[in-house]
Motif scaffolding. Structure first.
Motif, PDB file in Angstrom:
ATOM      1  N   LEU A 444       0.834  -1.208   0.000  1.00 53.13           N
ATOM      2  CA  LEU A 444       0.000   0.000   0.000  1.00 53.13           C
ATOM      3  C   LEU A 444       0.865   1.254   0.000  1.00 53.13           C
ATOM      4  O   LEU A 444       0.527   2.261  -0.637  1.00 53.13           O
ATOM      5  CB  LEU A 444      -0.938  -0.007   1.205  1.00 53.13           C
ATOM      6  N   ALA A 445       1.986   1.188   0.712  1.00 56.45           N
ATOM      7  CA  ALA A 445       2.896   2.346   0.741  1.00 56.45           C
ATOM      8  C   ALA A 445       3.481   2.609  -0.638  1.00 56.45           C
ATOM      9  O   ALA A 445       3.655   3.775  -1.042  1.00 56.45           O
ATOM     10  CB  ALA A 445       4.000   2.111   1.762  1.00 56.45           C
ATOM     11  N   LEU A 446       3.806   1.544  -1.391  1.00 59.90           N
ATOM     12  CA  LEU A 446       4.326   1.729  -2.748  1.00 59.90           C
ATOM     13  C   LEU A 446       3.283   2.399  -3.636  1.00 59.90           C
ATOM     14  O   LEU A 446       3.602   3.286  -4.447  1.00 59.90           O
ATOM     15  CB  LEU A 446       4.731   0.379  -3.340  1.00 59.90           C
ATOM     16  N   TYR A 447       2.043   1.957  -3.506  1.00 61.49           N
ATOM     17  CA  TYR A 447       0.977   2.578  -4.295  1.00 61.49           C
ATOM     18  C   TYR A 447       0.795   4.040  -3.896  1.00 61.49           C
ATOM     19  O   TYR A 447       0.648   4.922  -4.772  1.00 61.49           O
ATOM     20  CB  TYR A 447      -0.330   1.806  -4.110  1.00 61.49           C
ATOM     21  N   GLU A 448       0.810   4.327  -2.597  1.00 67.10           N
ATOM     22  CA  GLU A 448       0.629   5.704  -2.129  1.00 67.10           C
ATOM     23  C   GLU A 448       1.779   6.601  -2.566  1.00 67.10           C
ATOM     24  O   GLU A 448       1.585   7.813  -2.761  1.00 67.10           O
ATOM     25  CB  GLU A 448       0.492   5.714  -0.607  1.00 67.10           C
ATOM     26  N   LYS A 449       2.952   6.024  -2.736  1.00 66.99           N
ATOM     27  CA  LYS A 449       4.084   6.812  -3.236  1.00 66.99           C
ATOM     28  C   LYS A 449       3.825   7.253  -4.674  1.00 66.99           C
ATOM     29  O   LYS A 449       4.194   8.369  -5.081  1.00 66.99           O
ATOM     30  CB  LYS A 449       5.358   5.978  -3.142  1.00 66.99           C
ATOM     31  N   ARG A 450       3.184   6.380  -5.458  1.00 66.66           N
ATOM     32  CA  ARG A 450       2.829   6.751  -6.829  1.00 66.66           C
ATOM     33  C   ARG A 450       1.608   7.664  -6.865  1.00 66.66           C
ATOM     34  O   ARG A 450       1.483   8.502  -7.759  1.00 66.66           O
ATOM     35  CB  ARG A 450       2.543   5.486  -7.661  1.00 66.66           C
ATOM     36  N   ARG A 451       0.701   7.463  -5.906  1.00 67.76           N
ATOM     37  CA  ARG A 451      -0.558   8.218  -5.864  1.00 67.76           C
ATOM     38  C   ARG A 451      -0.712   8.865  -4.483  1.00 67.76           C
ATOM     39  O   ARG A 451      -1.436   8.366  -3.619  1.00 67.76           O
ATOM     40  CB  ARG A 451      -1.736   7.292  -6.120  1.00 67.76           C
ATOM     41  N   PRO A 452      -0.033   9.960  -4.219  1.00 69.78           N
ATOM     42  CA  PRO A 452      -0.057  10.569  -2.883  1.00 69.78           C
ATOM     43  C   PRO A 452      -1.455  10.956  -2.410  1.00 69.78           C
ATOM     44  O   PRO A 452      -1.715  10.966  -1.207  1.00 69.78           O
ATOM     45  CB  PRO A 452       0.828  11.809  -3.055  1.00 69.78           C
ATOM     46  N   ALA A 453      -2.356  11.248  -3.314  1.00 68.22           N
ATOM     47  CA  ALA A 453      -3.715  11.644  -2.917  1.00 68.22           C
ATOM     48  C   ALA A 453      -4.472  10.498  -2.250  1.00 68.22           C
ATOM     49  O   ALA A 453      -5.466  10.731  -1.552  1.00 68.22           O
ATOM     50  CB  ALA A 453      -4.488  12.131  -4.140  1.00 68.22           C
ATOM     51  N   ALA A 454      -4.007   9.266  -2.469  1.00 62.99           N
ATOM     52  CA  ALA A 454      -4.690   8.101  -1.896  1.00 62.99           C
ATOM     53  C   ALA A 454      -4.155   7.715  -0.528  1.00 62.99           C
ATOM     54  O   ALA A 454      -4.611   6.720   0.051  1.00 62.99           O
ATOM     55  CB  ALA A 454      -4.552   6.914  -2.839  1.00 62.99           C
ATOM     56  N   LYS A 455      -3.225   8.479  -0.005  1.00 57.12           N
ATOM     57  CA  LYS A 455      -2.586   8.109   1.261  1.00 57.12           C
ATOM     58  C   LYS A 455      -3.620   7.977   2.386  1.00 57.12           C
ATOM     59  O   LYS A 455      -4.409   8.880   2.636  1.00 57.12           O
ATOM     60  CB  LYS A 455      -1.543   9.152   1.646  1.00 57.12           C
TER      61      LYS A 455
END
Length: 821
Positions: A444-455
């Motif tokens: 999930l952290a890898l995805y949030e790094k690509r998509r900061p708005a989804a953090k």
């Protein structure tokens, strides 16, 4: 004549003295005689009237005084009679009345509510659950210093009395508020009772009486909730005598008095019965002390000295020695009033003072020496440790355990677990669970790094199954911290509760159904060409496209599976029929009803992650089994109440078909064009098979994969938003979910938590090698034997076959759904 001329008397009222005067008409009042009180009379009979009046008033005064004295005497007599009656009735109730008694057997068997545990596969606790956090301890498990502290602080004569310590009666009587009692009796006032002082004092209860109050009077007799409601200004016992007494001393005092009498009565009875049960007074006392040390409330949701020692000091009670007299005294002090004397109370000086009082009592009774007393008094109050009563790992596991307990064990309930009557041993491996939790958070952290708005908003779920029996090794229903709150077992479990489209992860079931019919194999050529299906009640046509927007024409079936070609999956489904696909899904363990439409082949029907994982597990092992998480259930007496022996039969699929789908799923990893080829790398030496899944509009990303055979494991990962929004362009199963799978699989086998890595059959690997080298398979039929080049779709089907020459003329609208790989 003289009588006729005698003037008539005239009655006058002197306005100043307001007295009646009698004087002759025409005679000056100054010439008359006056008495000492200012009355004047002209005739002798005035003196007689005055005397009679005074005598009458005197008699009336005397009689009035006598009536008041008689009233007082009557009141005293009535009060005395009432007191004697009450005392007589109380004594009869205490010493002779043995009706309306609670069941003693659970008490003698030491069946107090304790802590229910859910253990992992190695016997390590995953979570503690209880109505009251308690651990029952035996007398010999109570360290001597703790026993001494309890006796000194609560009941120094415990081992000599029979339940009631009569030596404390004078001290208790001296604390009665007789002034308040007299006021109540004389005024019969019932107003503002809640604010008035209690007439009878607290204290003087023996350990046995405290046990009775905490256990029996709490909810086990006809006086239910007597202890919790005794401070109410409402009369709890509406029989005649308590009601009459309440007018004299108030409802609050009557409630307290009735509770005290019942407490004494049951204490004498309990002591007698315990002596009969255990054969001696000493043995009975030891058992009673053990029950007291296990039952008493110690604040902050903790019951008994064992859990209190762990909660407040972070130590096992068994470790206490004579050097811990200060801690023992503090524990004994907490029992008196947890609100005021527990560590962490607002008034720390009061806590310290009470502890030192208990230490002084221990010294006065010879339990500790003066030197040890002085040393213990100098020690500060230790800080509260306070464990958190929640699952450390796998909150979704606990949720699943509770669901399975309700669904599969009708004779048991969650309440049995909360009361500590049963202990549950799960199939979960805590170390695997930790790996799963960490891997999901990392993904999930890898995805949030690509998509900061989804953090903080993106969610995920993972489940790990053992292939041979579908036992759950780990399960995560969501991220650890979501919307600023830690996960709990009561949270939504996305493994079992969330129904979402599986996307292309559904395609292997379609291919297996085709292999089952015996008309396809992995080298059969199939058409990757534009194909349409009816939409919106057969009124419109929906064209099916591939993820890359291209069509490759006739390709081997193994390539179509590896590349997740949507058009081929629809074409195969129309060849074999939706009934075959739905039958295969049920055979593999998918219980959620599927839509009988051809788009189900592309994952349009919703399923939960657990049943999807189980379908892949079945394909990997060839064994049918239902997933389960409860391994066995044991009662608090040690009896095994349920032992899940999951020896399941093979799945109702021909072995040749299973071998083909296993090879096809292995090819998805090994073939360079496969959607999971990133798992074929030197830094991932674990041979696996699996399939990616991406749902329409990139809403969910999945990967489900296994190691080979019954000794392998299966892992399913799904990542997406709870509100079903898109993950974003190109956020596919291979990019979002596969890294989580990879990390879990690598760490589980690296730490040898699932046994050695099983190898795929040599022949299977060799066939894939031959295909990659371009060598024709020995057992592969010629293409023209399988698919005639101009074959049409079977009659009465939903799909329409498009020839290669027609494909170029097709155009696709911008709103055409794109079903992903």
């Amino acid at each position: 004549m003289a009588k006729k001329n005698r003037p008539k008397p005239v009655l006058q009222k002197n306005k100043t003295q307001k007295k009646i005067k009698s004087q002759p008409e025409g005679v000056d009042h100054k010439s008359t005689d006056s008495d000492s009180i200012g009355h004047a009379y002209c005739y002798p009979w005035g003196w007689g009237s005055l005397l009679a009046s005074r005598i009458f008033r005197r008699i009336r005064s005397v009689l009035g005084g006598l009536r008041w004295q008689r009233g007082l005497i009557r009141l005293l007599i009535c009060t005395t009679v009432m007191i004697i009656t009450l005392v007589a009735l109380g004594l009869y109730r205490i010493y002779f009345d043995r009706t309306n008694l609670p069941a003693l057997e659970p008490f003698t068997r030491f069946e107090f509510a304790t802590i229910g545990h859910v253990y992992d596969a190695n016997g390590q606790p995953l979570v503690e659950m209880a109505r009251e956090y308690r651990r029952n301890i035996r007398y010999q498990d109570i360290p001597p210093v703790v026993r001494d502290a309890i006796l000194a602080a609560e009941d120094k004569n415990f081992f000599t009395h029979n339940g009631v310590d009569y030596s404390v009666i004078p001290r208790v009587l001296s604390k009665i508020r007789f002034g308040t009692l007299a006021t109540r009796i004389t005024t019969l006032s019932r107003e503002d009772e809640a604010k008035s002082e209690a007439i009878f004092p607290h204290g003087g209860s023996t350990i046995t009486q405290q046990l009775v109050r905490c256990h029996f009077l709490k909810n086990l007799t006809s006086f239910q909730n007597m202890t919790t409601q005794e401070n109410s200004d409402q009369l709890l016992h509406g029989v005649l005598l308590p009601r009459a007494l309440s007018y004299l001393i108030g409802s609050h005092s009557v409630n307290m008095l009735v509770r005290k009498l019942e407490e004494i009565r049951l204490s004498l009875w309990v002591e007698k019965k315990m002596q009969e049960r255990f054969g001696s007074k000493r043995r009975a006392k030891e058992e009673l002390l053990a029950r007291y040390a296990s039952l008493i409330y110690m604040g902050n949701g903790q019951y008994g000295f064992a859990v209190a020692a762990e909660y407040y000091f972070g130590r096992s009670l068994a470790t206490f020695t004579a050097d811990d007299a200060d801690l023992a005294a503090l524990l004994a002090s907490i029992a008196k009033s947890p609100l005021h004397y527990a560590p962490g109370a607002k008034n720390t000086e009061r806590v310290l003072h009470r502890r030192n009082q208990s230490l002084a009592l221990m010294a006065a009774n010879g339990f500790i020496s003066p030197d040890r007393l002085k040393d213990a008094e100098q020690r500060p109050i230790q800080a509260v440790v306070g464990r958190k009563n929640k699952a450390l790992l796998g909150s979704a596991v606990v949720s699943n355990v509770l669901e399975e307990l309700k669904g599969r064990h009708a004779n048991l309930s969650i309440e049995d677990l909360l009361q500590g009557r049963i202990q549950i041993y799960s199939t979960v491996e805590a170390r695997v669970q930790q790996i799963v939790d960490d891997a999901l958070e990392h993904g999930l952290a890898l995805y949030e790094k690509r998509r900061p708005a989804a953090k903080g908003l993106i969610q995920g779920s993972v489940v790990v199954l053992r292939n041979r029996d579908a036992s759950i090794l780990a399960e995560t229903g969501g991220r650890r911290l979501y919307q600023d709150r830690s996960s709990s077992y009561s949270d939504f479990n996305r493994v079992t509760k969330s129904l979402r489209q599986p996307g292309s992860a559904m395609k292997p079931i379609v291919y297996l159904a085709a292999f089952q019919q015996g008309i396809f194999n992995l080298d059969t050529l199939v058409p990757d060409e534009p194909i349409s299906v009816p939409d919106k009640g057969n009124q419109q046509t929906k064209w099916i496209s591939n993820y890359d927007g291209q069509f490759k024409g006739m390709i081997p079936l193994r390539e179509a599976l590896a590349q997740s070609r949507n058009a081929v999956a629809i074409w195969i489904t129309e060849r074999i029929g939706m009934d075959s696909v739905m039958w295969m899904a049920r055979s593999l363990g998918i219980q959620t009803p599927l839509s009988p439409y051809v788009t189900t082949a592309l994952g349009a029907s919703e399923v939960n992650l657990l049943e999807l994982a189980n379908a892949y597990r079945t394909m990997a092992s060839g064994i049918f089994a239902k997933p389960y998480v409860i391994r066995k259930i044991v009662s608090n007496s040690g009896e095994v109440l349920a032992d899940n022996d999951h020896s399941e039969p093979p799945v109702d699929v021909v072995l040749h078909a299973l071998a083909l789908i296993q090879e096809g799923l292995r090819g998805i990893v090994r073939m360079p064009s496969g959607t999971a080829h990133t798992l074929e790398a030197s830094d991932f030496p674990i041979p696996v098979m699996g399939k990616t899944g991406t749902t329409n509009g990139f809403r969910d990303a999945l990967f489900v994969g296994s190691t080979y055979g019954p000794e392998g494991i299966t892992i399913a990962v799904r990542i997406g938003f709870d509100d079903n929004r898109s993950l974003g362009h190109k956020e596919t199963g291979g990019r979002v979910a596969l890294p989580v799978f990879r990390k879990i699989m690598l760490n589980v086998y690296r730490k040898m938590l699932a046994g050695p890595v099983p190898a795929f059959p040599v022949q299977m690997e060799q066939r894939i090698n031959n295909y990659l080298k371009g060598d024709p398979a020995d057992d592969a039929p010629a293409p023209e034997e399988n698919i005639p080049q101009n074959i049409e779709a079977p009659p009465n089907t939903e799909a329409k076959r498009i020839t290669p020459n027609q494909a170029a003329a097709l155009s696709f609208s911008s709103n055409t759904p794109l079903l992903m790989n």
